[in-house]
Design a protein around this motif. Sequence first.
Motif, PDB file in Angstrom:
ATOM      1  N   GLN A 173       0.808  -1.221   0.000  1.00  0.00           N
ATOM      2  CA  GLN A 173       0.000   0.000   0.000  1.00  0.00           C
ATOM      3  C   GLN A 173       0.842   1.274   0.000  1.00  0.00           C
ATOM      4  O   GLN A 173       0.348   2.337   0.369  1.00  0.00           O
ATOM      5  N   ASP A 174       2.088   1.164  -0.426  1.00  0.00           N
ATOM      6  CA  ASP A 174       2.917   2.369  -0.548  1.00  0.00           C
ATOM      7  C   ASP A 174       2.249   3.316  -1.545  1.00  0.00           C
ATOM      8  O   ASP A 174       2.104   2.991  -2.722  1.00  0.00           O
ATOM      9  N   VAL A 200       5.258  -6.717   1.844  1.00  0.00           N
ATOM     10  CA  VAL A 200       4.775  -6.648   3.220  1.00  0.00           C
ATOM     11  C   VAL A 200       3.506  -5.808   3.242  1.00  0.00           C
ATOM     12  O   VAL A 200       3.251  -5.009   2.331  1.00  0.00           O
ATOM     13  N   SER A 201       2.714  -5.989   4.274  1.00  0.00           N
ATOM     14  CA  SER A 201       1.474  -5.227   4.413  1.00  0.00           C
ATOM     15  C   SER A 201       1.224  -4.955   5.884  1.00  0.00           C
ATOM     16  O   SER A 201       1.888  -5.525   6.762  1.00  0.00           O
ATOM     17  N   GLY A 202       0.259  -4.083   6.149  1.00  0.00           N
ATOM     18  CA  GLY A 202      -0.074  -3.751   7.527  1.00  0.00           C
ATOM     19  C   GLY A 202       0.752  -2.585   8.039  1.00  0.00           C
ATOM     20  O   GLY A 202       1.336  -1.821   7.275  1.00  0.00           O
ATOM     21  N   GLY A 203       0.799  -2.441   9.358  1.00  0.00           N
ATOM     22  CA  GLY A 203       1.530  -1.341   9.965  1.00  0.00           C
ATOM     23  C   GLY A 203       0.679  -0.097  10.120  1.00  0.00           C
ATOM     24  O   GLY A 203      -0.548  -0.154  10.093  1.00  0.00           O
ATOM     25  N   VAL A 204       1.353   1.035  10.263  1.00  0.00           N
ATOM     26  CA  VAL A 204       0.704   2.314  10.555  1.00  0.00           C
ATOM     27  C   VAL A 204       0.960   3.276   9.405  1.00  0.00           C
ATOM     28  O   VAL A 204       2.089   3.368   8.913  1.00  0.00           O
ATOM     29  N   LEU A 221       6.391  -1.790  11.231  1.00  0.00           N
ATOM     30  CA  LEU A 221       6.835  -3.073  10.667  1.00  0.00           C
ATOM     31  C   LEU A 221       8.344  -3.248  10.742  1.00  0.00           C
ATOM     32  O   LEU A 221       8.921  -4.059  10.005  1.00  0.00           O
ATOM     33  N   ASP A 222       8.997  -2.512  11.619  1.00  0.00           N
ATOM     34  CA  ASP A 222      10.458  -2.527  11.643  1.00  0.00           C
ATOM     35  C   ASP A 222      11.039  -3.925  11.844  1.00  0.00           C
ATOM     36  O   ASP A 222      11.981  -4.323  11.155  1.00  0.00           O
ATOM     37  N   GLY A 223      10.500  -4.681  12.795  1.00  0.00           N
ATOM     38  CA  GLY A 223      11.033  -6.014  13.055  1.00  0.00           C
ATOM     39  C   GLY A 223      10.925  -6.920  11.843  1.00  0.00           C
ATOM     40  O   GLY A 223      11.859  -7.677  11.526  1.00  0.00           O
ATOM     41  N   ARG A 224       9.806  -6.824  11.155  1.00  0.00           N
ATOM     42  CA  ARG A 224       9.587  -7.644   9.960  1.00  0.00           C
ATOM     43  C   ARG A 224      10.586  -7.276   8.866  1.00  0.00           C
ATOM     44  O   ARG A 224      11.232  -8.144   8.263  1.00  0.00           O
ATOM     45  N   VAL A 225      10.746  -5.990   8.617  1.00  0.00           N
ATOM     46  CA  VAL A 225      11.627  -5.550   7.531  1.00  0.00           C
ATOM     47  C   VAL A 225      13.088  -5.861   7.848  1.00  0.00           C
ATOM     48  O   VAL A 225      13.829  -6.363   6.990  1.00  0.00           O
ATOM     49  N   VAL A 226      13.521  -5.596   9.073  1.00  0.00           N
ATOM     50  CA  VAL A 226      14.898  -5.896   9.454  1.00  0.00           C
ATOM     51  C   VAL A 226      15.166  -7.395   9.356  1.00  0.00           C
ATOM     52  O   VAL A 226      16.225  -7.820   8.879  1.00  0.00           O
TER      53      VAL A 226
END
Length: 233
Positions: A173-174, A200-204, A221-226
């Motif tokens: 959704q960027d 990836v999806s979700g987050g704020v 989503l920092d943990g997911r991306v890292v």
Amino acid sequence: MNRYWRIGLVSAAAILALAAGAARADETVSVGGSRAVLIKPNAPRASVILIPGGDGAISPGPNGEINALKFNQLVRTRHAYAARGLAVLVVDAGTPLDAAVKYMAAIKRPVTVIGTSRGTIRAAQGIAQGARPDALVLTSGFLSAESGSGQNVMSILGSPGSLPRTLVIHHTQDSCRMTLPAGVEPFVKWSAGRARVVWVSGGVNEGDPCQARGHHGFNGLDGRVVGIASGFR
């Protein structure tokens, strides 16, 4: 105090001490005549070079401080990469990428360059000028004309011949007008097998769609991306 509580407190203290000793304090280093910030574990298993977005100017202080772009996704997660056993170099806008790759290769290979947003432009420019990282991660990237920007990784490199093994991480959704999701598949196809994508999806999603607090910056989503980026090399 209960004996088991004492044992638990001692164990917790030991864990904290080990964590504190896992990486040296952030330090400012000179790379190619430019300041950069280095975080180096005692026994790194690999290295990453983080290229922030925006104007790329992190304004390093003399003792490892980063004084600008503090909420940029790569800047705010730099210690998470070090916690995974990676030597980390956060480069300033003027840091030559070829010099940065050589600097980190002397610490520990493989060296992965991770660029986000406009940092993907600087990563492509560095590769076009001769930098040779072992791998490349492009997050929220200016990838192709379909991304929405005339200047993009494809236009800078011209052909995929110099592209290292590449991972694209993109939010479904960027909505930033220069990093639209529509630009991902044309880039992957152009790469001739050198690139793959993880969505990836979700987050704020808050504020300017091209800034770090939105889906563009993987807010929440920092943990997911890292985790995804640090596992690619």
